[in-house]
Design a protein around this motif. Sequence first.
Motif, PDB file in Angstrom:
ATOM      1  N   SER A   1      -2.166 -21.215   1.550  1.00 12.98           N
ATOM      2  CA  SER A   1      -3.128 -20.254   2.120  1.00 12.98           C
ATOM      3  C   SER A   1      -2.829 -18.832   1.611  1.00 12.98           C
ATOM      4  CB  SER A   1      -3.109 -20.312   3.641  1.00 12.98           C
ATOM      5  OG  SER A   1      -2.019 -19.588   4.100  1.00 12.98           O
ATOM      6  N   VAL A   2      -3.882 -18.028   1.702  1.00  9.60           N
ATOM      7  CA  VAL A   2      -3.807 -16.686   1.114  1.00  9.60           C
ATOM      8  C   VAL A   2      -3.685 -15.654   2.231  1.00  9.60           C
ATOM      9  CG1 VAL A   2      -5.205 -15.015  -0.194  1.00  9.60           C
ATOM     10  CG2 VAL A   2      -5.243 -17.422  -0.822  1.00  9.60           C
ATOM     11  N   SER A   3      -2.973 -14.566   1.971  1.00 18.43           N
ATOM     12  CA  SER A   3      -2.979 -13.407   2.888  1.00 18.43           C
ATOM     13  C   SER A   3      -3.870 -12.336   2.291  1.00 18.43           C
ATOM     14  CB  SER A   3      -1.577 -12.830   3.052  1.00 18.43           C
ATOM     15  OG  SER A   3      -0.749 -13.760   3.686  1.00 18.43           O
ATOM     16  N   LEU A   4      -4.747 -11.787   3.118  1.00 18.21           N
ATOM     17  CA  LEU A   4      -5.599 -10.686   2.653  1.00 18.21           C
ATOM     18  C   LEU A   4      -4.847  -9.380   2.878  1.00 18.21           C
ATOM     19  CD1 LEU A   4      -9.015 -11.758   4.231  1.00 18.21           C
ATOM     20  CD2 LEU A   4      -8.077 -12.350   1.979  1.00 18.21           C
ATOM     21  N   ILE A   5      -4.790  -8.546   1.843  1.00 16.70           N
ATOM     22  CA  ILE A   5      -4.102  -7.254   1.971  1.00 16.70           C
ATOM     23  C   ILE A   5      -5.174  -6.174   1.879  1.00 16.70           C
ATOM     24  CG2 ILE A   5      -2.236  -5.796   1.090  1.00 16.70           C
ATOM     25  CD1 ILE A   5      -1.251  -8.608   1.838  1.00 16.70           C
ATOM     26  N   LEU A   6      -5.551  -5.630   3.021  1.00 14.85           N
ATOM     27  CA  LEU A   6      -6.637  -4.646   3.069  1.00 14.85           C
ATOM     28  C   LEU A   6      -6.065  -3.257   2.758  1.00 14.85           C
ATOM     29  CD1 LEU A   6      -9.600  -3.970   3.730  1.00 14.85           C
ATOM     30  CD2 LEU A   6      -8.926  -3.759   6.129  1.00 14.85           C
ATOM     31  N   LEU A   7      -6.556  -2.665   1.667  1.00 13.44           N
ATOM     32  CA  LEU A   7      -5.935  -1.414   1.200  1.00 13.44           C
ATOM     33  C   LEU A   7      -6.699  -0.157   1.621  1.00 13.44           C
ATOM     34  CD1 LEU A   7      -4.760  -2.676  -2.292  1.00 13.44           C
ATOM     35  CD2 LEU A   7      -3.359  -2.224  -0.274  1.00 13.44           C
ATOM     36  N   ASN A   8      -7.696  -0.312   2.484  1.00 15.21           N
ATOM     37  CA  ASN A   8      -8.387   0.892   2.979  1.00 15.21           C
ATOM     38  C   ASN A   8      -7.380   1.852   3.604  1.00 15.21           C
ATOM     39  OD1 ASN A   8     -10.591  -0.902   2.576  1.00 15.21           O
ATOM     40  ND2 ASN A   8     -11.800   0.416   3.903  1.00 15.21           N
ATOM     41  N   GLY A   9      -7.470   3.126   3.215  1.00 16.90           N
ATOM     42  CA  GLY A   9      -6.559   4.130   3.777  1.00 16.90           C
ATOM     43  C   GLY A   9      -5.213   4.188   3.073  1.00 16.90           C
ATOM     44  N   THR A  10      -4.954   3.219   2.199  1.00 14.29           N
ATOM     45  CA  THR A  10      -3.696   3.254   1.416  1.00 14.29           C
ATOM     46  C   THR A  10      -4.039   2.931  -0.038  1.00 14.29           C
ATOM     47  OG1 THR A  10      -3.327   0.962   2.013  1.00 14.29           O
ATOM     48  CG2 THR A  10      -2.062   2.586   3.229  1.00 14.29           C
ATOM     49  N   LEU A  11      -4.848   3.794  -0.641  1.00 16.22           N
ATOM     50  CA  LEU A  11      -5.345   3.527  -2.000  1.00 16.22           C
ATOM     51  C   LEU A  11      -4.307   4.004  -3.019  1.00 16.22           C
ATOM     52  CD1 LEU A  11      -9.025   4.703  -1.397  1.00 16.22           C
ATOM     53  CD2 LEU A  11      -8.175   2.372  -1.408  1.00 16.22           C
ATOM     54  N   ARG A  12      -3.171   3.340  -3.017  1.00 13.53           N
ATOM     55  CA  ARG A  12      -2.080   3.788  -3.902  1.00 13.53           C
ATOM     56  C   ARG A  12      -1.098   2.645  -4.155  1.00 13.53           C
ATOM     57  NH1 ARG A  12      -0.744   5.990   1.348  1.00 13.53           N
ATOM     58  NH2 ARG A  12       1.166   4.995   2.133  1.00 13.53           N
ATOM     59  N   LEU A  13      -0.320   2.838  -5.217  1.00 16.21           N
ATOM     60  CA  LEU A  13       0.743   1.871  -5.519  1.00 16.21           C
ATOM     61  C   LEU A  13       2.101   2.381  -5.036  1.00 16.21           C
ATOM     62  CD1 LEU A  13      -0.220   0.635  -9.104  1.00 16.21           C
ATOM     63  CD2 LEU A  13      -1.015  -0.140  -6.888  1.00 16.21           C
ATOM     64  N   HIS A  14       2.290   3.744  -5.068  1.00 17.42           N
ATOM     65  CA  HIS A  14       3.600   4.260  -4.636  1.00 17.42           C
ATOM     66  C   HIS A  14       3.709   4.192  -3.113  1.00 17.42           C
ATOM     67  CE1 HIS A  14       1.263   7.937  -3.765  1.00 17.42           C
ATOM     68  NE2 HIS A  14       2.281   8.352  -3.033  1.00 17.42           N
ATOM     69  N   ASP A  15       4.887   3.979  -2.639  1.00 17.91           N
ATOM     70  CA  ASP A  15       5.171   3.929  -1.203  1.00 17.91           C
ATOM     71  C   ASP A  15       4.042   3.273  -0.395  1.00 17.91           C
ATOM     72  OD1 ASP A  15       6.587   4.292   1.130  1.00 17.91           O
ATOM     73  OD2 ASP A  15       5.682   6.242   1.543  1.00 17.91           O
ATOM     74  N   ASN A  16       3.743   2.053  -0.757  1.00 20.08           N
ATOM     75  CA  ASN A  16       2.699   1.332  -0.024  1.00 20.08           C
ATOM     76  C   ASN A  16       3.284   0.027   0.528  1.00 20.08           C
ATOM     77  OD1 ASN A  16       0.522   0.025   0.950  1.00 20.08           O
ATOM     78  ND2 ASN A  16      -0.818   0.487  -0.791  1.00 20.08           N
ATOM     79  N   PRO A  17       3.764   0.070   1.772  1.00 22.53           N
ATOM     80  CA  PRO A  17       4.439  -1.115   2.333  1.00 22.53           C
ATOM     81  C   PRO A  17       3.537  -2.346   2.367  1.00 22.53           C
ATOM     82  CG  PRO A  17       4.616   0.800   3.821  1.00 22.53           C
ATOM     83  CD  PRO A  17       3.700   1.201   2.704  1.00 22.53           C
TER      84      PRO A  17
ATOM     85  N   GLY B   1       4.131 -15.339  -0.270  1.00 18.06           N
ATOM     86  CA  GLY B   1       3.135 -16.318  -0.722  1.00 18.06           C
ATOM     87  C   GLY B   1       2.009 -15.651  -1.489  1.00 18.06           C
ATOM     88  N   ARG B   2       0.861 -16.329  -1.506  1.00 20.42           N
ATOM     89  CA  ARG B   2      -0.275 -15.887  -2.325  1.00 20.42           C
ATOM     90  C   ARG B   2      -1.023 -14.754  -1.625  1.00 20.42           C
ATOM     91  NH1 ARG B   2      -1.407 -16.159  -7.087  1.00 20.42           N
ATOM     92  NH2 ARG B   2      -3.405 -16.894  -7.886  1.00 20.42           N
ATOM     93  N   LYS B   3      -1.422 -13.719  -2.378  1.00 24.84           N
ATOM     94  CA  LYS B   3      -2.029 -12.546  -1.754  1.00 24.84           C
ATOM     95  C   LYS B   3      -3.307 -12.127  -2.494  1.00 24.84           C
ATOM     96  CE  LYS B   3       2.154 -10.360  -1.997  1.00 24.84           C
ATOM     97  NZ  LYS B   3       3.219  -9.395  -1.669  1.00 24.84           N
ATOM     98  N   ALA B   4      -4.234 -11.574  -1.730  1.00 23.72           N
ATOM     99  CA  ALA B   4      -5.464 -11.034  -2.341  1.00 23.72           C
ATOM    100  C   ALA B   4      -5.624  -9.595  -1.889  1.00 23.72           C
ATOM    101  CB  ALA B   4      -6.669 -11.857  -1.909  1.00 23.72           C
ATOM    102  N   ALA B   5      -5.717  -8.700  -2.853  1.00 24.96           N
ATOM    103  CA  ALA B   5      -5.914  -7.270  -2.511  1.00 24.96           C
ATOM    104  C   ALA B   5      -7.406  -7.026  -2.288  1.00 24.96           C
ATOM    105  CB  ALA B   5      -5.398  -6.403  -3.653  1.00 24.96           C
ATOM    106  N   VAL B   6      -7.713  -6.290  -1.198  1.00 25.44           N
ATOM    107  CA  VAL B   6      -9.104  -6.087  -0.810  1.00 25.44           C
ATOM    108  C   VAL B   6      -9.326  -4.629  -0.444  1.00 25.44           C
ATOM    109  CG1 VAL B   6     -10.953  -6.851   0.764  1.00 25.44           C
ATOM    110  CG2 VAL B   6      -8.931  -8.291   0.434  1.00 25.44           C
ATOM    111  N   VAL B   7     -10.502  -4.110  -0.781  1.00 25.66           N
ATOM    112  CA  VAL B   7     -10.896  -2.820  -0.249  1.00 25.66           C
ATOM    113  C   VAL B   7     -12.369  -2.911   0.165  1.00 25.66           C
ATOM    114  CG1 VAL B   7     -11.610  -1.642  -2.374  1.00 25.66           C
ATOM    115  CG2 VAL B   7     -10.508  -0.350  -0.606  1.00 25.66           C
ATOM    116  N   ILE B   8     -12.710  -2.246   1.268  1.00 24.00           N
ATOM    117  CA  ILE B   8     -14.091  -2.313   1.771  1.00 24.00           C
ATOM    118  C   ILE B   8     -14.685  -0.917   1.765  1.00 24.00           C
ATOM    119  CG2 ILE B   8     -15.543  -2.862   3.781  1.00 24.00           C
ATOM    120  CD1 ILE B   8     -13.279  -4.778   4.662  1.00 24.00           C
ATOM    121  N   LEU B   9     -15.886  -0.802   1.226  1.00 22.93           N
ATOM    122  CA  LEU B   9     -16.627   0.445   1.417  1.00 22.93           C
ATOM    123  C   LEU B   9     -17.453   0.240   2.680  1.00 22.93           C
ATOM    124  CD1 LEU B   9     -17.362   3.151  -0.508  1.00 22.93           C
ATOM    125  CD2 LEU B   9     -19.559   2.243   0.123  1.00 22.93           C
TER     126      LEU B   9
END
Length: 425
Positions: free
Chosen positions: A2-18, A25-33
């Motif tokens: 199974s996949v974990s959704l990683i919602l990046l709204n509000g953290t649109l960055r690679l540095h210091d992004n917990p 496991g398997r991950k999907a990066a997501v952003v919503i307008l």
Amino acid sequence: MSVSLILLNGTLRLHDNPLLHAASGRKAAVVILNKAAFFGRQYGLVRANLQRLQQQLALINELKAALASQQIGLITLFGNTVDCISQLAVQLQASALYCAEPVAAYECSAIQQLAGRINVVQLDCNSLLGDRLRPDLHDLPHSFTPFRKQREPLLAVSKPTTSLLNAADWLSPAATELCNSVFSERLQQYQPLPQSAPVGESAALARLEYFIWQGQHILHYKDTRNQLLGTDYASFLSAYLAQGSLSVRWLWQQIIAFETQVAANESTYWLKFELLWREFFRWQSRKYANRWFSKGAIKGPLNFSPPNLSLAQQTAFNRWCQANTGVDFVDANMQLLNQTGLMSNRGRQNVASFLIHDLGIDWRLGAAYFEQRLLDYDCASNWGNWAYIAGTGNSSERKFNLQKQAQLYDADGSFVRAMQLTTNS
Ligand SMILES: Cc1cc2nc3c(=O)[nH]c(=O)nc-3n(C[C@H](O)[C@H](O)[C@H](O)COP(=O)(O)OP(=O)(O)OC[C@H]3O[C@@H](n4cnc5c(N)ncnc54)[C@H](O)[C@@H]3O)c2cc1C
């Protein structure tokens, strides 16, 4: 698997992004307008103008390219958060959602609704007082100074997260492309021009580097921060912080590093002091949630009915928006907002006081106009500051004498003249 959704709204960055290091496991990066936040209306005003929408799209494009360079895909969705995530979870058979702990009431409510459908893990990625320093909302001091005195000594801000991403854990750009079609089709017409000003993480880090290290403008910040026009009188980091393309903890650590390695003075302290104001409003926003949109905000009975304006007030409000009140100091500041999407802190306080206390107009209309225009729009800082000046928030009312303020901060009239020149050209 199974996949974990990683919602990046509000953290649109690679540095210091917990969030990027959170799930296994398997991950999907997501952003919503969020459709309502950009196309919705409040009190008859559209919530974001074209400039703000284009900025958001540019930010998403930038993040997508940065992730793609590491062979990681970004699913871009358009709609409301609950529907988008619910549908995606079914499509990808996702079992968990990881997201930044929200601040604005509408975001908190969306995440709460999702918690009934999917396992939600929230991480506070954008507060100084994350993790073990987080205050208890019940005991949160009502005004800034006690809040600062209580929390400041504890501020051992956690170290930024920097570990590398492993592309094998993530859905690839090709694997995520199928989910993006609606986003691309519906928003194609609003895409920013290729030559638009740089936005996002690389621009944020470059600005920080310049303001603190190269230009050392941090050394005079306390003396210059009340200026009205220019590029270096203040940090100009607010938009990056609001969008999460800059980590506030990273910024805090950089100030401390500068103080340790180069120099510490009242100005270097003052930048941290102002970041504590941001922090203060974040926790107040979480505490009072929807109340911030009530006429009496956190004081008085709940009243969500829209502002009720007489014909004369409606005309006065329109003139205020159009930088045409006849009060030069107000008009110059509003002109700056309308042209650039930004305004100094001094300017914001003055035009807000004028709208509320001189024109007698419901503060929420001013806040809604700022929301539409400000490229650094941040729900907690905007509505919190407006209510503060109106006297419905964490302070008694703040009324500014416009004439005195103009004399103090634009004694030779150069700011007003500069803005008048841009209007006439
Ligand atoms: C009516 C009104 C509305 C405002 N709306 C917003 C908004 O939507 N978004 C926003 O980020 N700020 C808002 N502010 C706060 C402040 O005006 C801006 O943060 C600041 O002008 C941004 O410029 P800067 O990054 O150069 O700030 P600097 O002076 O360099 O300050 C550094 C950082 O401290 C924080 N900060 C500074 N002053 C405040 C403050 N009064 N409240 C909260 N945080 C602060 C910001 O994150 C800012 O980037 C508002 C203020 C008023 C009076």
